[in-house]
Design an enzyme around this catalytic site. Sequence first.
Site, PDB file in Angstrom:
ATOM      1  CE  LYS A 221      -0.513 -28.812 -13.308  1.00 30.77           C
ATOM      2  NZ  LYS A 221       0.588 -28.547 -14.213  1.00 30.77           N
ATOM      3  NE  ARG A 255       5.422 -32.454 -11.378  1.00 29.32           N
ATOM      4  CZ  ARG A 255       4.492 -31.925 -10.583  1.00 29.32           C
ATOM      5  NH1 ARG A 255       3.245 -31.855 -10.989  1.00 29.32           N
ATOM      6  NH2 ARG A 255       4.821 -31.480  -9.387  1.00 29.32           N
TER       7      ARG A 255
HETATM    8  C1  7PM Z   1      -0.184 -26.361  -6.117  1.00 32.36           C
HETATM    9  C2  7PM Z   1      -0.691 -26.064  -7.374  1.00 32.36           C
HETATM   10  C3  7PM Z   1       0.911 -27.154  -5.984  1.00 32.36           C
HETATM   11  C4  7PM Z   1      -0.097 -26.568  -8.507  1.00 32.36           C
HETATM   12  C5  7PM Z   1       1.505 -27.667  -7.111  1.00 32.36           C
HETATM   13  C6  7PM Z   1       1.009 -27.376  -8.366  1.00 32.36           C
HETATM   14  C7  7PM Z   1       4.131 -29.081 -13.097  1.00 32.36           C
HETATM   15  C8  7PM Z   1       5.386 -29.139 -12.529  1.00 32.36           C
HETATM   16  C9  7PM Z   1       3.938 -28.548 -11.025  1.00 32.36           C
HETATM   17  C10 7PM Z   1       3.986 -29.368 -14.496  1.00 32.36           C
HETATM   18  C11 7PM Z   1       6.365 -29.746 -14.520  1.00 32.36           C
HETATM   19  C12 7PM Z   1       0.929 -29.333  -9.754  1.00 32.36           C
HETATM   20  C13 7PM Z   1       1.581 -27.966  -9.618  1.00 32.36           C
HETATM   21  N1  7PM Z   1       3.223 -28.721 -12.136  1.00 32.36           N
HETATM   22  N2  7PM Z   1       6.497 -29.470 -13.207  1.00 32.36           N
HETATM   23  N3  7PM Z   1       5.258 -28.797 -11.233  1.00 32.36           N
HETATM   24  N4  7PM Z   1       5.137 -29.693 -15.151  1.00 32.36           N
HETATM   25  N5  7PM Z   1       7.440 -30.086 -15.241  1.00 32.36           N
HETATM   26  O1  7PM Z   1      -0.266 -29.330 -10.137  1.00 32.36           O
HETATM   27  O2  7PM Z   1       2.908 -29.320 -15.109  1.00 32.36           O
HETATM   28  O3  7PM Z   1       1.516 -30.345  -9.400  1.00 32.36           O
HETATM   29  S1  7PM Z   1       3.333 -28.040  -9.499  1.00 32.36           S
END
Ligand code: 7PM
Length: 276
Positions: A221, A255
């Site tokens: 992130k 995750r």
């Molecule tokens: C683009 C930018 C695609 C950011 C996807 C993302 C989380 C999640 C995501 C989290 C839970 C990523 C995010 N992040 N579900 N879904 N917790 N529970 O970085 O932090 O994967 S999507």
Amino acid sequence: MQLDCAGKMLDLSQPMVMGVLNVTPDSFSDGGRYLPLGAALRRADIMVQEGAAIIDIGGESTRPGAPPVSAAEELDRVLPVVERLARDLSIPVSVDTSKPEVMREAARAGAGMINDVRALQMPGALDAAVTSGLPVCLMHIRGEPATMQQEPHYGDVVIEVHAFLAERVRVCQAAGIPRERLLVDPGFGFGKTLDHNLRLLRHLDRFTDLAAGVLVGVSRKSMIGLLLNAPVDERLSGSLAAAVVALWQGAKIIRTHDVRETVQALCVCAAAQAAE
Ligand code: 7PM
């Protein structure tokens, strides 16, 4: 302690890794509309071999500024993958969605968990989750993905995110989802500045009594990128450090995109935690 994910057990007595399987167009190397099923299955197989305890399948890009996705489009992306993986894998799959239609169809196709970045706040989502009987991860988000990073402001971010999650747990319990079937997640990067994210990580232990466990997503992130001034493909070490801090502060599920490395980091961290 164990979570029953549609008949497949997720052990929460030791730290577990949730592997990310994105089926959004921006995650396809060839820029095509759908992630070829074969590629998704191969990626999932690798994550299982690397020690993932659950695979999270997401068809809505929640990247800041990403366009909204219709339920039909999300179903087209997610359902074939859920169906195959639920059938073929020994570990459960979760579906990363906020839409009641997707929750319902995914549950019918064998999904073992609902992971909702909007904590069941969309109309009909709470009802769909209750009916599914599945465990749910409730994540905190401030605003909507398209605009959430535009000057997010809190009085005390830890108190406010905690209050939000406590309220969502209460609402779920009132609707018939027991606390033992709920996970909570402070939602790193979802309407938070770097400083907010760091305070939430530092005080993650305050969230552990809200539900069956705390789930954390910090993998690759921008908070890692900001700290290290590193592009997305150079954030592995920083992501592992954040995962270890999260685990030390009481998180049960991490995750991540990088399953093998995260399993190893958590293994060392858990061993130190278990020593007398
Ligand atoms: C683009 C930018 C695609 C950011 C996807 C993302 C989380 C999640 C995501 C989290 C839970 C990523 C995010 N992040 N579900 N879904 N917790 N529970 O970085 O932090 O994967 S999507």
